[in-house]
Structures are given as structure tokens and as C-alpha cells.
Design an enzyme around this catalytic site. Structure first.
Site, PDB file in Angstrom:
ATOM      1  N   ASN A   1       0.850  -1.089   0.136  1.00 60.51           N
ATOM      2  CA  ASN A   1       0.049   0.061  -0.088  1.00 60.51           C
ATOM      3  C   ASN A   1       0.718   1.373   0.077  1.00 60.51           C
ATOM      4  O   ASN A   1       1.710   1.450   0.881  1.00 60.51           O
ATOM      5  CB  ASN A   1      -0.994  -0.313   1.262  1.00 60.51           C
ATOM      6  CG  ASN A   1      -1.325   1.268   1.869  1.00 60.51           C
ATOM      7  OD1 ASN A   1      -1.507   2.251   1.131  1.00 60.51           O
ATOM      8  ND2 ASN A   1      -1.410   1.552   3.091  1.00 60.51           N
TER       9      ASN A   1
ATOM     10  N   LYS B   1       0.242   4.129   0.583  1.00 61.93           N
ATOM     11  CA  LYS B   1      -0.213   5.346   1.389  1.00 61.93           C
ATOM     12  C   LYS B   1      -0.395   6.428   0.552  1.00 61.93           C
ATOM     13  O   LYS B   1      -0.601   6.523  -0.350  1.00 61.93           O
ATOM     14  CB  LYS B   1       0.553   5.574   2.685  1.00 61.93           C
ATOM     15  CG  LYS B   1       0.717   4.141   3.388  1.00 61.93           C
ATOM     16  CD  LYS B   1       1.145   4.288   4.781  1.00 61.93           C
ATOM     17  CE  LYS B   1       1.419   2.825   5.479  1.00 61.93           C
ATOM     18  NZ  LYS B   1       1.604   3.190   6.990  1.00 61.93           N
TER      19      LYS B   1
ATOM     20  N   HIS C   1      -7.503  -0.211   6.802  1.00 64.21           N
ATOM     21  CA  HIS C   1      -6.116  -0.102   7.125  1.00 64.21           C
ATOM     22  C   HIS C   1      -6.121   0.587   8.600  1.00 64.21           C
ATOM     23  O   HIS C   1      -7.031   1.485   8.979  1.00 64.21           O
ATOM     24  CB  HIS C   1      -5.359   0.864   6.017  1.00 64.21           C
ATOM     25  CG  HIS C   1      -3.740   0.779   6.654  1.00 64.21           C
ATOM     26  ND1 HIS C   1      -3.336   1.817   7.433  1.00 64.21           N
ATOM     27  CD2 HIS C   1      -2.782   0.023   6.173  1.00 64.21           C
ATOM     28  CE1 HIS C   1      -2.156   1.519   7.509  1.00 64.21           C
ATOM     29  NE2 HIS C   1      -1.568   0.604   6.858  1.00 64.21           N
TER      30      HIS C   1
ATOM     31  N   GLU D   1      -4.614   3.034   9.628  1.00 62.72           N
ATOM     32  CA  GLU D   1      -4.735   4.515   9.571  1.00 62.72           C
ATOM     33  C   GLU D   1      -6.265   4.829   9.386  1.00 62.72           C
ATOM     34  O   GLU D   1      -6.560   5.948  10.098  1.00 62.72           O
ATOM     35  CB  GLU D   1      -3.773   4.896   8.616  1.00 62.72           C
ATOM     36  CG  GLU D   1      -2.349   4.980   9.217  1.00 62.72           C
ATOM     37  CD  GLU D   1      -1.306   4.587   8.068  1.00 62.72           C
ATOM     38  OE1 GLU D   1      -1.639   4.809   6.754  1.00 62.72           O
ATOM     39  OE2 GLU D   1      -0.137   4.023   8.411  1.00 62.72           O
TER      40      GLU D   1
ATOM     41  N   GLU E   1      -2.157  -6.706  10.639  1.00 66.40           N
ATOM     42  CA  GLU E   1      -1.256  -5.657  10.981  1.00 66.40           C
ATOM     43  C   GLU E   1      -1.389  -5.142  12.144  1.00 66.40           C
ATOM     44  O   GLU E   1      -2.154  -4.189  12.183  1.00 66.40           O
ATOM     45  CB  GLU E   1      -1.676  -4.508   9.595  1.00 66.40           C
ATOM     46  CG  GLU E   1      -1.613  -5.265   8.210  1.00 66.40           C
ATOM     47  CD  GLU E   1      -1.043  -4.175   7.415  1.00 66.40           C
ATOM     48  OE1 GLU E   1       0.024  -3.918   6.803  1.00 66.40           O
ATOM     49  OE2 GLU E   1      -1.808  -3.047   7.096  1.00 66.40           O
TER      50      GLU E   1
ATOM     51  N   GLY F   1       4.880   1.311  10.541  1.00 63.35           N
ATOM     52  CA  GLY F   1       4.950   2.618   9.897  1.00 63.35           C
ATOM     53  C   GLY F   1       6.556   2.842  11.022  1.00 63.35           C
ATOM     54  O   GLY F   1       7.131   2.006  11.576  1.00 63.35           O
TER      55      GLY F   1
ATOM     56  N   SER G   1       6.137  -3.377   9.449  1.00 66.16           N
ATOM     57  CA  SER G   1       7.679  -3.250   9.531  1.00 66.16           C
ATOM     58  C   SER G   1       8.356  -4.618   8.861  1.00 66.16           C
ATOM     59  O   SER G   1       9.321  -4.955   9.453  1.00 66.16           O
ATOM     60  CB  SER G   1       8.315  -2.944  10.964  1.00 66.16           C
ATOM     61  OG  SER G   1       7.800  -1.846  11.305  1.00 66.16           O
TER      62      SER G   1
HETATM   63  C1  PEP Z   1       1.466  -0.611   6.601  1.00 62.30           C
HETATM   64  O1  PEP Z   1       1.203   0.520   6.734  1.00 62.30           O
HETATM   65  O2  PEP Z   1       0.372  -1.325   6.222  1.00 62.30           O
HETATM   66  C2  PEP Z   1       2.775  -1.020   6.569  1.00 62.30           C
HETATM   67  C3  PEP Z   1       2.717  -2.364   6.655  1.00 62.30           C
HETATM   68  O3  PEP Z   1       3.968  -0.162   6.678  1.00 62.30           O
HETATM   69  P1  PEP Z   1       5.251  -0.594   6.992  1.00 62.30           P
HETATM   70  O4  PEP Z   1       5.778  -1.779   6.503  1.00 62.30           O
HETATM   71  O5  PEP Z   1       6.106   0.687   6.528  1.00 62.30           O
HETATM   72  O6  PEP Z   1       5.237  -0.912   8.579  1.00 62.30           O
END
Ligand code: PEP
Length: 262
Positions: A10, A12, A98, A100, A170, A176, A216
Site C-alpha cells: 500500500n 499510502k 487499514h 490509519e 497488521e 510505520g 515493518s
Molecule cells: C502498513 O502501513 O500497512 C505497513 C505495513 O507499513 P510498514 O511496512 O512501513 O510498517
């Protein structure tokens, strides 16, 4: 044994149209030789890039999705995007819930249920994201939170839609720049809870719903995550936003998975 692996990202609210097109073109070129019967790759860019992206990208190679969607087809919903508008672009996936969306914009499990049903009835793959916050984890209620998000998100969804449903686990505390990746053991434990809950909701067939891990994911942990029994794929943020890096991560994970299966 897993029949298929999933790798997606994604984007974002990053990358303008030109950057997205360049990224997608390069990723398509780099990953063109991967066997799509076994590996599914997908990218979820910003709304403004979707029209050009869907003209450029061969969705037999990289599926395209939208980051959110309204449950209504039209009406007085300023700022929202209709399922019909996304269908017009030929997208295959809609990402819903998601962290967020849930935690910055206040979207609820009830809203997820409406969105999941709208996405499925408009023939999209509904990618429902779920995950507990750090506080919920500290209180020891992660499983209850995940179960609630699934049971409410999929309320009244017919098992006939199973082939069009994906789930991403997630954990909010893992996502993030300030995220701390879940250990592969913790992720496996929660994926197992998710798998069992999907069976409760949909019957035995629910076990075939792909469950992806996100939060991450990076070149240092992707391989140990992908070999976990209940992890069907990786949903990657920052480590996927450079096409070369994402291609390398995908190939390394596939190699590791193959060695592990042998
Ligand atoms: C996300 O925001 O869905 C995500 C997995 O981000 P990151 O891999 O940067 O933690």
C-alpha cells in the site's frame, strides 16, 4: 502446505502520479518472470494515480487496488469514492480498514462490514485489514480484538464470496516509522487465531482465505515470516516502495519458502 504466496504494498499518501507510474513500470519489469499461478503481486497506490496505472499495468502481473471505498454507489458523500468509480478503472482489489483508516479517521467495525459487503457485491477482492493496538496487546486482549474485527467485518457475508476475500493482519504497534515488527512466532500465533476464526465464520472453506502479515516487514525478517505455517503472504510498506528492493525481498522470500517446502 500453502498453494500460493502473496506480496503487496500500500503506497499510502506517498508518491505522485509520475513517481507511481515509474515505480509500477519498473516493478512490473523486474517481477515479470515470476510464476503468477503461484505468486500474486499487488500494489495499492493513491487514487490520483489509479487511472494511469490501470492503463499501464498488466493486471495479470500486478493487481491494482484502491486504499479505501465508500459503501454507497452515489449520493451526498463528499470526499468519498464510489465502488462504481473504482470499477470504471478496472481495479481488482479494495483495501479496507487499514489501521490509519480505523485509528486516524475513526472508521468502525460496522463501517467495515458495510464496505466489505459493497466491495464483494461489486466484484472486488475485499482485503480487510485487522490488528490490535499496543494498548490492547498489553491488556492481553489481542485475540478478542482480532476475533471481533473479523466477526463484525464479515457479518452476513456469504461463504460463496470466499474466493474474493483476503485478510491482512497488521498489528497497529508494528506499523510505520515508529513500529516494532512482530516476531515471527507472535505473528504465527495470531495468524492461527485468525485462521480458526475464519473457519468459525465461514466453515472449513474459510481456511482457504489468504492471510497476509504486515507491519515493518523488511529484508531482515521477511524470510522467517513467510515460512510460518499460517502466513500466506507479506503486506509491505516502507521496504516495498523502491522497486529494486521490493523485487529483491520477494525473490529472497520465495527462495526461502521453496527451500523450506523441499
Ligand atoms: C502498513 O502501513 O500497512 C505497513 C505495513 O507499513 P510498514 O511496512 O512501513 O510498517
Amino acid at each position: 502446505m500453502k498453494k500460493k504466496l502473496y506480496f503487496g504494498s500500500n503506497l499510502k499518501m506517498y508518491k505522485n502520479v509520475a513517481q507511481t507510474i515509474e515505480y509500477l513500470g519498473r516493478l512490473q519489469e523486474l517481477t515479470a518472470d515470476l510464476d503468477r499461478d503461484v505468486f500474486t503481486t499487488f500494489i495499492i497506490p493513491s487514487y490520483t494515480s489509479l487511472d494511469r496505472a490501470s492503463g499501464l499495468i498488466d493486471q495479470n502481473l500486478i493487481l491494482l487496488g484502491a486504499q479505501n471505498m465508500c459503501w454507497e454507489e452515489q449520493g451526498q458523500f463528499t470526499g468519498e469514492i464510489s465502488p462504481l468509480m473504482l470499477r470504471e478503472l478496472g481495479l481488482k482489489i479494495v483495501e479496507l480498514g487499514h489501521s490509519e483508516r480505523r485509528h486516524v479517521f475513526g472508521e468502525t467495525n460496522e463501517m467495515m462490514n458495510l464496505k466489505v459487503k459493497a466491495a464483494l457485491s461489486h466484484d472486488f477482492i475485499a482485503l480487510l485489514c485487522i490488528g490490535e493496538t499496543g494498548e490492547e496487546k498489553d491488556f492481553g486482549v489481542s485475540d478478542e480484538v482480532l476475533r471481533t474485527q473479523l466477526i463484525m467485518g464479515f457479518r452476513d457475508v456469504s461463504p460463496a464470496y470466499i474466493p474474493k476475500i483476503w485478510v491482512a493482519y497488521e498489528p497497529v504497534w508494528a506499523i510505520g516509522v515508529n513500529g516494532k515488527p512482530a516476531s515471527s512466532a507472535y505473528a504465527q500465533e495470531k495468524h492461527h487465531v485468525i485462521r480458526e476464526t475464519l473457519k468459525e465464520i465461514f466453515g472449513e472453506e474459510g481456511a482457504s482465505i489468504p492471510v497476509l502479515y504486515g507491519g515493518s516487514v523488511n529484508p531482515g525478517n521477511a524470510n522467517e515470516l513467510i515460512v510460518q505455517e499460517d502466513i500466506d503472504g507479506l503486506f509491505v510498506g516502507r521496504s516495498a516502495w523502491d522497486a529494486e528492493n521490493f523485487n529483491a525481498l520477494i525473490r529472497d522470500a520465495i527462495r526461502t519458502w521453496r527451500e523450506n517446502e523441499a
